[in-house]
Design a protein around this motif. Structure first.
Motif, mmCIF file in Angstrom:
data_model
loop_
_atom_site.group_PDB
_atom_site.id
_atom_site.type_symbol
_atom_site.label_atom_id
_atom_site.label_comp_id
_atom_site.label_asym_id
_atom_site.label_seq_id
_atom_site.Cartn_x
_atom_site.Cartn_y
_atom_site.Cartn_z
ATOM 1 N N VAL A 91 -39.751 -22.182 8.157
ATOM 2 C CA VAL A 91 -38.334 -22.031 7.802
ATOM 3 C C VAL A 91 -37.591 -23.331 8.100
ATOM 4 O O VAL A 91 -37.736 -23.908 9.192
ATOM 5 C CB VAL A 91 -37.685 -20.868 8.593
ATOM 6 N N ARG A 92 -36.828 -23.791 7.146
ATOM 7 C CA ARG A 92 -36.106 -25.047 7.325
ATOM 8 C C ARG A 92 -35.030 -24.914 8.402
ATOM 9 O O ARG A 92 -34.415 -23.857 8.576
ATOM 10 C CB ARG A 92 -35.434 -25.461 6.007
ATOM 11 N N LYS A 93 -34.828 -26.018 9.116
ATOM 12 C CA LYS A 93 -33.765 -26.053 10.124
ATOM 13 C C LYS A 93 -32.413 -25.887 9.431
ATOM 14 O O LYS A 93 -32.178 -26.449 8.371
ATOM 15 C CB LYS A 93 -33.816 -27.392 10.878
ATOM 16 N N GLY A 94 -31.534 -25.089 10.047
ATOM 17 C CA GLY A 94 -30.234 -24.861 9.446
ATOM 18 C C GLY A 94 -29.310 -24.084 10.359
ATOM 19 O O GLY A 94 -29.607 -23.896 11.556
ATOM 20 N N PRO A 95 -28.200 -23.583 9.818
ATOM 21 C CA PRO A 95 -27.207 -22.862 10.630
ATOM 22 C C PRO A 95 -27.775 -21.623 11.314
ATOM 23 O O PRO A 95 -27.212 -21.149 12.303
ATOM 24 C CB PRO A 95 -26.122 -22.486 9.613
ATOM 25 N N TRP A 96 -28.884 -21.078 10.766
ATOM 26 C CA TRP A 96 -29.444 -19.850 11.334
ATOM 27 C C TRP A 96 -29.822 -20.024 12.810
ATOM 28 O O TRP A 96 -29.765 -19.050 13.590
ATOM 29 C CB TRP A 96 -30.671 -19.390 10.528
ATOM 30 N N ILE A 97 -30.164 -21.242 13.208
ATOM 31 C CA ILE A 97 -30.569 -21.467 14.602
ATOM 32 C C ILE A 97 -29.394 -21.205 15.550
ATOM 33 O O ILE A 97 -29.513 -20.466 16.526
ATOM 34 C CB ILE A 97 -31.097 -22.906 14.783
ATOM 35 N N GLY A 98 -28.236 -21.808 15.234
ATOM 36 C CA GLY A 98 -27.056 -21.596 16.068
ATOM 37 C C GLY A 98 -26.599 -20.153 16.042
ATOM 38 O O GLY A 98 -26.175 -19.598 17.064
ATOM 39 N N GLU A 99 -26.712 -19.518 14.852
ATOM 40 C CA GLU A 99 -26.299 -18.120 14.730
ATOM 41 C C GLU A 99 -27.188 -17.217 15.578
ATOM 42 O O GLU A 99 -26.702 -16.288 16.246
ATOM 43 C CB GLU A 99 -26.357 -17.696 13.256
ATOM 44 N N TYR A 100 -28.494 -17.475 15.561
ATOM 45 C CA TYR A 100 -29.427 -16.679 16.363
ATOM 46 C C TYR A 100 -29.176 -16.877 17.852
ATOM 47 O O TYR A 100 -29.198 -15.910 18.630
ATOM 48 C CB TYR A 100 -30.875 -17.050 16.023
ATOM 49 N N LEU A 101 -28.941 -18.115 18.257
ATOM 50 C CA LEU A 101 -28.688 -18.376 19.681
ATOM 51 C C LEU A 101 -27.431 -17.648 20.143
ATOM 52 O O LEU A 101 -27.386 -17.112 21.258
ATOM 53 C CB LEU A 101 -28.549 -19.884 19.920
ATOM 54 N N SER A 102 -26.402 -17.613 19.280
ATOM 55 C CA SER A 102 -25.167 -16.912 19.641
ATOM 56 C C SER A 102 -25.412 -15.419 19.794
ATOM 57 O O SER A 102 -24.900 -14.777 20.725
ATOM 58 C CB SER A 102 -24.085 -17.153 18.576
ATOM 59 N N LYS A 103 -26.209 -14.844 18.869
ATOM 60 C CA LYS A 103 -26.513 -13.417 18.951
ATOM 61 C C LYS A 103 -27.330 -13.100 20.203
ATOM 62 O O LYS A 103 -27.075 -12.102 20.894
ATOM 63 C CB LYS A 103 -27.274 -12.978 17.696
ATOM 64 N N ILE A 104 -28.292 -13.958 20.494
ATOM 65 C CA ILE A 104 -29.113 -13.778 21.707
ATOM 66 C C ILE A 104 -28.235 -13.852 22.948
ATOM 67 O O ILE A 104 -28.339 -13.020 23.860
ATOM 68 C CB ILE A 104 -30.217 -14.857 21.763
ATOM 69 N N GLU A 105 -27.375 -14.849 22.956
ATOM 70 C CA GLU A 105 -26.473 -15.070 24.087
ATOM 71 C C GLU A 105 -25.623 -13.826 24.347
ATOM 72 O O GLU A 105 -25.499 -13.365 25.493
ATOM 73 C CB GLU A 105 -25.586 -16.269 23.750
ATOM 74 N N GLN A 106 -25.045 -13.250 23.291
ATOM 75 C CA GLN A 106 -24.188 -12.079 23.444
ATOM 76 C C GLN A 106 -24.964 -10.862 23.920
ATOM 77 O O GLN A 106 -24.497 -10.115 24.794
ATOM 78 C CB GLN A 106 -23.486 -11.765 22.108
ATOM 79 N N LEU A 107 -26.136 -10.648 23.370
ATOM 80 C CA LEU A 107 -26.940 -9.490 23.777
ATOM 81 C C LEU A 107 -27.376 -9.599 25.235
ATOM 82 O O LEU A 107 -27.374 -8.605 25.971
ATOM 83 C CB LEU A 107 -28.163 -9.356 22.873
ATOM 84 N N VAL A 108 -27.744 -10.797 25.652
ATOM 85 C CA VAL A 108 -28.146 -11.003 27.051
ATOM 86 C C VAL A 108 -26.952 -10.751 27.972
ATOM 87 O O VAL A 108 -27.069 -10.087 29.007
ATOM 88 C CB VAL A 108 -28.707 -12.429 27.259
ATOM 89 N N LEU A 109 -25.779 -11.288 27.597
ATOM 90 C CA LEU A 109 -24.578 -11.083 28.404
ATOM 91 C C LEU A 109 -24.218 -9.600 28.519
ATOM 92 O O LEU A 109 -23.776 -9.130 29.570
ATOM 93 C CB LEU A 109 -23.392 -11.830 27.788
ATOM 94 N N GLN A 110 -24.406 -8.868 27.427
ATOM 95 C CA GLN A 110 -24.059 -7.451 27.414
ATOM 96 C C GLN A 110 -25.124 -6.572 28.054
ATOM 97 O O GLN A 110 -24.950 -5.354 28.164
ATOM 98 C CB GLN A 110 -23.824 -6.998 25.968
ATOM 99 N N GLY A 111 -26.226 -7.195 28.469
ATOM 100 C CA GLY A 111 -27.304 -6.431 29.105
ATOM 101 C C GLY A 111 -28.158 -5.664 28.122
ATOM 102 O O GLY A 111 -28.936 -4.782 28.507
ATOM 103 N N LYS A 112 -28.036 -5.983 26.828
ATOM 104 C CA LYS A 112 -28.806 -5.280 25.797
ATOM 105 C C LYS A 112 -30.129 -5.968 25.489
ATOM 106 O O LYS A 112 -30.943 -5.454 24.724
ATOM 107 C CB LYS A 112 -27.970 -5.161 24.518
ATOM 108 N N LEU A 113 -30.316 -7.153 26.059
ATOM 109 C CA LEU A 113 -31.550 -7.902 25.854
ATOM 110 C C LEU A 113 -31.852 -8.690 27.121
ATOM 111 O O LEU A 113 -30.972 -9.382 27.639
ATOM 112 C CB LEU A 113 -31.393 -8.868 24.658
ATOM 113 N N LYS A 114 -33.079 -8.558 27.619
ATOM 114 C CA LYS A 114 -33.437 -9.274 28.831
ATOM 115 C C LYS A 114 -33.643 -10.751 28.514
ATOM 116 O O LYS A 114 -34.142 -11.103 27.437
ATOM 117 C CB LYS A 114 -34.709 -8.694 29.450
ATOM 118 N N ASN A 115 -33.254 -11.585 29.452
ATOM 119 C CA ASN A 115 -33.423 -13.031 29.267
ATOM 120 C C ASN A 115 -34.865 -13.405 29.567
ATOM 121 O O ASN A 115 -35.188 -14.054 30.553
ATOM 122 C CB ASN A 115 -32.458 -13.793 30.185
#
Length: 401
Positions: free
Chosen positions: A359-383
């Motif tokens: 998959v080519r590098k693009g905006p999806w990387i930042g978008e995924y990191l933001s989603k991961i970040e929010q889920l971890v903060l909310q306790g919905k995903l373990k770090n």
């Protein structure tokens, strides 16, 4: 006997006096000594000319030799020492066209802005006060040396300095000075906005900020200041809202942006030529305040504020909402967060690319990191790298379908 920081200059003054010259402490350090408040840098005036100082001292820097100022290095200390001088005409309402060196300290003091800044003090603590500065300190009033008109048409910035000193010292501006500022306030347009910016920030930091704001209003000087002049109600809003000094420049800009009806943060940044760093800091505090107004104190808010800006954020909340929130409340929440910054995540953008090499590098990387970040903060995903990788692959599969 004077204490520090004056004693640090003993060698410099003694050397000048031993060689037949005069030397005195002048300006703000004398004023602050008499007021018994903390003393910053000390300035020294002498009847020795610059070339004479250069011969007397081995370690010197001619920082402003054309105006009579020599930086003298003495051990680990350095002092700006300036020859007594009088000044020529001020054709640009800011700087003298010429200076003339003189031998009389009283003449040197006559060119200064306000009487409380026009005193000299010897190493023994004897005060030379030809213009009544000590009396005006007792009266807690700002008076010019000589006629206000003369001082303000020489250097228009002095009008804003009067307001700043009213705030810094919690003094009133004398009636004749106040009236002169009303009459000549428009001359402030000849002053570089960077100089205006410095004085305004000093005003906001003053222990007598309320007095400073009232002085800004009474002198009507705000009518000649960028942005203030187009929004006359802003000074009144500041007087009604701000109760205490504002020590942080980013909070000052955020406060002005919130209280102004006509100008946003970008307008203040542009009008006062603020640095990119200050713009980023002000914008950050402002965004955090907006999130607080929408959702209150939360783990997500504390994460976004970051520990470095807790004090700034809470200062803004207190100014605008008069709500006192303890720093410890934010610190406790912050310490309990599963991550305290994006760098604490178990994966990086590079890791995401390695998971999907096709998959080519693009905006999806930042978008995924933001989603991961929010889920971890909310306790919905373990770090945890394994769990994060599984979640990311599920996202990719869903996108494919």
């Amino acid at each position: 006997m004077l204490g520090e920081p004056f004693t640090k200059a003993r060698n410099v003054i003694q050397t000048l006096e031993d060689n037949g010259y005069e030397a005195y402490f002048v300006g703000g350090s004398v004023r602050d000594y008499l007021l018994n408040v903390p003393i910053g840098d000390i300035d020294i005036a002498t009847n020795a000319k610059p070339d004479e100082m250069l011969k007397l001292f081995k370690r010197t820097v001619p920082v402003g030799i054309e105006h009579g100022t020599v930086l003298i290095l003495d051990g680990e200390h350095e002092f700006e020492v300036t020859t007594y001088r009088v000044e020529g005409e001020y054709d640009d309402f800011r700087r003298p066209d010429s200076v003339e060196f003189v031998r009389d300290i009283t003449l040197d003091l006559s060119r200064r802005d306000f009487t409380i800044n026009a005193m000299a003090m010897s190493l023994d603590g004897d005060i030379i006060d030809p213009y009544g500065g000590q009396e005006h300190l007792l009266q807690k009033e700002i008076h010019t040396v000589g006629q206000p008109k003369d001082r303000f048409t020489e250097d228009a910035l002095r009008m804003l300095r009067a307001v700043r000193f009213a705030s810094q010292l919690n003094f009133k501006i004398a009636h004749d000075v106040n009236e002169a500022i009303k009459e000549y306030g428009s001359l402030i347009k000849y002053v570089a906005v960077e100089r205006i910016q410095v004085e305004l920030f000093k005003m906001f930091k003053g222990v007598g900020l309320k007095q400073g704001l009232h002085s800004l209003n009474m002198t009507q000087l705000y009518k000649s200041l960028p942005l203030f002049k187009g929004e006359h109600s802003l000074v009144r809003s500041l007087i009604e809202t701000v109760q205490d000094p504002i020590p942080f420049e980013n909070v000052v800009i955020a406060t002005l942006s919130l209280l102004s009806k006509d100008h946003d943060l970008n307008d203040w940044v542009k009008a006062y030529k603020l640095s990119n760093k200050l713009k980023r800091e002000s914008l950050h505090v402002l965004h955090c305040y907006d999130e607080y107004k929408r959702k209150g104190i939360s783990e997500t808010l504390v994460y976004h504020v970051t520990h470095d800006y807790f004090v700034h954020f809470l200062e803004l909340v207190f100014i605008i909402d008069r709500e006192k929130i303890e720093t410890s409340e934010l610190t406790t929440l912050f310490e309990q967060l599963p991550i305290q910054s994006r760098s604490d995540l178990a994966v990086t953008g590079h890791d995401l690319m390695n998971m999907f090499p096709s998959v080519r590098k693009g905006p999806w990387i930042g978008e995924y990191l933001s989603k991961i970040e929010q889920l971890v903060l909310q306790g919905k995903l373990k770090n945890n790298r394994t769990e994060i990788e599984s979640q990311v692959k599920r996202w990719k599969e869903q996108e494919s379908n």
